[in-house]
Design an enzyme around this catalytic site. Structure first.
Site, PDB file in Angstrom:
ATOM      1  N   SER A  51      -0.606  -1.131  -2.697  1.00 26.46           N
ATOM      2  CA  SER A  51      -1.887  -0.762  -3.299  1.00 26.46           C
ATOM      3  C   SER A  51      -1.680  -0.630  -4.801  1.00 26.46           C
ATOM      4  O   SER A  51      -0.700  -0.022  -5.237  1.00 26.46           O
ATOM      5  CB  SER A  51      -2.373   0.569  -2.717  1.00 26.46           C
ATOM      6  OG  SER A  51      -3.657   0.872  -3.206  1.00 26.46           O
ATOM      7  N   GLU A  52      -2.605  -1.219  -5.592  1.00 29.94           N
ATOM      8  CA  GLU A  52      -2.307  -1.300  -7.030  1.00 29.94           C
ATOM      9  C   GLU A  52      -2.271   0.043  -7.744  1.00 29.94           C
ATOM     10  O   GLU A  52      -1.826   0.127  -8.872  1.00 29.94           O
ATOM     11  CB  GLU A  52      -3.238  -2.286  -7.750  1.00 29.94           C
ATOM     12  CG  GLU A  52      -4.701  -1.990  -7.703  1.00 29.94           C
ATOM     13  CD  GLU A  52      -5.437  -2.849  -6.684  1.00 29.94           C
ATOM     14  OE1 GLU A  52      -6.561  -3.249  -6.956  1.00 29.94           O
ATOM     15  OE2 GLU A  52      -4.889  -3.096  -5.597  1.00 29.94           O
ATOM     16  N   ASN A  53      -2.741   1.117  -7.078  1.00 28.32           N
ATOM     17  CA  ASN A  53      -2.610   2.425  -7.718  1.00 28.32           C
ATOM     18  C   ASN A  53      -1.208   3.014  -7.546  1.00 28.32           C
ATOM     19  O   ASN A  53      -0.948   4.136  -7.968  1.00 28.32           O
ATOM     20  CB  ASN A  53      -3.680   3.410  -7.213  1.00 28.32           C
ATOM     21  CG  ASN A  53      -3.679   3.573  -5.708  1.00 28.32           C
ATOM     22  OD1 ASN A  53      -3.317   2.664  -4.979  1.00 28.32           O
ATOM     23  ND2 ASN A  53      -4.078   4.731  -5.233  1.00 28.32           N
TER      24      ASN A  53
END
Length: 221
Positions: A51-53
């Site tokens: 997940s890009e976070n």
């Protein structure tokens, strides 16, 4: 026509996307419908959801009583983290994406066209949710699947040519909707599987792009 409600339709699409998962792959799931794919990983398969976070190793959606407010995906929805999962900062996350280490990304779209172009980050003058990590993912991931409902209130989303601002050019490999599975080829969009609840004519009626139909399989989940 399909009697599935929105929830069943999204699960149906997510289950079909899950058949594209491969052992040990790094997979990024976009906000909304694509996040459901994590709930349908084939039995016994290990998939590393990124997940890009700043996560790798995301698990399925937790039961309400097991929600940890600190573990959320890029859309802010609660997720779980599997043993061996990792947390890291945004720069590392985008280093993974831009470095070509994501094997597959699954995103939603406002529009996709016959050339594999995708528009999914803004509607001029109306809606600008922002591109998030989509531009990086579309250019960095090895394979791109668009998972979405076939139409928006009956209007085609699969077009001859996108007319909204593009998020990426020629990036899409596969489109999976409740009606079927379409592959982007040099000759155009090829319908490779159809949901048996629909006819080829019904799919064509709500698809603006021309569909190449040649030996279509049955879409099963």
């Amino acid at each position: 026509m399909s009697m599935m409600d929105k929830d069943q339709m999204q699960d149906f699409i997510a289950k079909r996307v899950a058949k594209e998962l491969t052992e040990g792959s790094v997979v990024n799931l976009g906000i909304g419908l694509p996040t459901r794919v994590a709930n349908f990983v084939p039995e016994g398969m290990t998939v590393n959801f990124q997940s890009e976070n700043g996560f790798v190793g995301l698990g399925p959606t937790p039961a309400p009583e097991n929600v940890d407010p600190n573990i959320v995906n890029a859309g802010g929805q609660p997720v779980t983290i599997l043993p061996g999962g990792m947390f890291f900062d945004s720069a590392t996350s985008f280093g993974i994406i831009r470095g070509g280490h994501v094997d597959l990304t699954v995103l939603g779209a406002l529009q996709v066209d016959a050339k594999g172009n995708i528009a999914n980050y803004m509607i001029p003058g109306k809606l600008v949710p922002g591109m998030g990590g989509a531009m990086d993912l579309l250019s960095g991931a090895k394979k791109v699947i668009v998972a979405m409902e076939h139409t928006a209130k009956g209007s085609p989303k699969i077009l001859k040519e996108c007319n909204l601002p593009l998020t990426a050019v020629g990036a899409v490999d596969l489109i999976i909707t409740e009606m079927g599975v379409m592959e982007v080829t040099p000759d155009g969009l090829k319908l490779i599987e159809i949901n048996p609840e629909y006819t080829i004519e019904q799919v064509r009626e709500v698809t603006e792009a021309e569909l190449i139909v040649d030996g279509v399989g049955e879409m099963a989940v």
